[in-house]
Write a protein that holds these residues in place. Structure first.
Motif, short mmCIF file in Angstrom:
data_model
loop_
_atom_site.label_atom_id
_atom_site.label_comp_id
_atom_site.label_asym_id
_atom_site.label_seq_id
_atom_site.Cartn_x
_atom_site.Cartn_y
_atom_site.Cartn_z
N SER A 192 0.83 -1.20 0.00
CA SER A 192 0.00 0.00 0.00
C SER A 192 0.86 1.25 0.00
CB SER A 192 -0.92 0.00 1.23
OG SER A 192 -1.75 -1.14 1.26
N ALA A 218 1.02 4.22 -2.74
CA ALA A 218 0.75 5.58 -2.28
C ALA A 218 1.87 6.53 -2.70
CB ALA A 218 0.58 5.60 -0.77
N GLY A 228 1.55 7.42 -6.15
CA GLY A 228 0.38 8.26 -6.41
C GLY A 228 -0.75 7.53 -7.11
N ALA A 251 -2.67 5.14 -5.57
CA ALA A 251 -3.70 4.74 -4.60
C ALA A 251 -3.50 5.52 -3.32
CB ALA A 251 -3.64 3.24 -4.33
N PRO A 252 -4.58 5.98 -2.69
CA PRO A 252 -4.43 6.69 -1.41
C PRO A 252 -4.19 5.69 -0.27
CG PRO A 252 -6.75 6.48 -1.97
CD PRO A 252 -5.97 5.92 -3.14
N LEU A 253 -3.67 6.17 0.83
CA LEU A 253 -3.46 5.33 2.01
C LEU A 253 -3.74 6.14 3.26
CD1 LEU A 253 -2.57 2.75 3.41
CD2 LEU A 253 -0.19 3.54 3.25
N ASN A 254 -4.78 5.77 3.98
CA ASN A 254 -5.17 6.45 5.22
C ASN A 254 -4.64 5.64 6.40
OD1 ASN A 254 -6.38 7.95 7.24
ND2 ASN A 254 -8.39 6.97 6.97
N TYR A 278 -8.23 2.82 1.97
CA TYR A 278 -8.06 3.34 0.61
C TYR A 278 -9.20 4.25 0.15
CZ TYR A 278 -5.16 -0.83 0.91
OH TYR A 278 -4.28 -1.79 1.33
N GLY A 279 -10.15 4.53 1.03
CA GLY A 279 -11.23 5.44 0.66
C GLY A 279 -12.27 4.85 -0.27
#
Length: 295
Positions: A160, A164, A167, A169-172, A256-257
């Motif tokens: 992940s 991220a 750029g 995939a997002p990663l929270n 990942y939103g």
């Protein structure tokens, strides 16, 4: 299975004093789950956990690397078959990341279910010789699976992070706070379902052979290789009855939103998981009493 209670030592003139720790008595027909005894035998749970861990690695060449190889190879296979050939949607996430996120949680659930389904048959020699609460073994099995889950989850975070940084995939990272709750939920579900199967295999031994096949079918009925949003609305009711829908979709949502899981699905899945756990405990407790006579 039987209840036990402490009795005082026996004194008699001219006889050697005898002292017993416990006396075992029949329980009757009503299932009884002695959680206090399970807690007293918590050291035994840890012992079984270490036994399973050491036994797995004792004669392996790659050791913990198998826990990394399995999800990587599986995710790659899904990427080729479902991502490239079938061209299934992954809700905008990189296909490899989408598949491996579902595989990590599903692998832990599958391990809890399949390993607990053979508790009586695999431990028959031990159960017939030594008394201890039989529920100790299923709990240790769920704990043993946490080792593989931890290793595979570190792999998931690494993958992940790479996506991220690129750029793609997002990663929270705050979503990691929900992971222990998801793991606890899956452990309860896997153990409850495994206890039901284990109790039934005492009488119907051929169910053991059906567990692997049924688990594979269950996986394809779970949003592991496809997102929930791609399911036609007329079939979505089925996923209200599939208790593995919520944790996998929630993992992708928090990290990942991805679209959040409907509250109604979570409530339905929680209710079914609770029912499976209660049914598993009751059936397992009843099966203890005559398991060693039939296994």
């Amino acid at each position: 299975m039987t209840d036990h209670k402490e009795i005082p030592p026996f004194h008699s003139e001219g006889q050697i004093e005898e002292q017993w720790d416990v006396i075992i008595e029949p329980r009757g027909k009503i299932a009884h789950i002695d959680f206090a005894s399970v807690w007293r035998y918590r050291d035994l749970i840890w012992m079984f956990f270490k036994r399973d861990f050491i036994t797995f690695y004792k004669q392996t060449v790659l050791g913990p690397l198998w826990y990394l190889i399995q999800p990587i190879v599986t995710a790659t296979t899904y990427y080729v078959v479902f991502g490239k050939i079938a061209n299934l949607s992954t809700n905008g996430l990189p296909p490899f990341l989408f598949y491996i996120s579902g595989i990590v949680l599903w692998s832990y659930f599958s391990a809890c279910l399949t390993n607990n389904s053979e508790v009586f048959s695999k431990n028959s020699s031990l159960f017939s010789k030594v008394y201890f609460p039989r529920l100790v073994v299923p709990i240790s099995v769920a704990m043993s699976g946490l080792v593989a889950l931890a290793i595979q989850f570190l792999l998931l975070i690494l993958v992940s992070t790479i996506f991220a940084i690129q750029g793609t995939a997002p990663l929270n990272l705050l979503g990691l706070l929900y992971i222990p709750l998801l793991v606890l939920y899956i452990a309860v579900l896997g153990m409850g379902t495994g206890l039901i199967v284990s109790a039934m295999t005492v009488r119907f031994r051929d169910l053991v052979f059906a567990v692997g096949f049924a688990t594979q079918l269950w996986m394809y009925a779970t949003p592991v290789v496809y997102p929930f949003g791609q399911i036609p609305e007329r079939y979505q009711w089925f996923y209200y009855l599939n208790p593995m829908t919520s944790p996998i979709e929630t993992l992708r949502s928090t990290l990942y939103g991805a679209p959040a899981v409907k509250t109604e699905i979570w409530i339905s899945n929680l209710a079914i998981t609770a029912a499976l756990l209660v049914a598993g405990l009751v059936l397992f407790s009843k099966a203890e009493s005559n398991a060693m006579d039939t296994v």
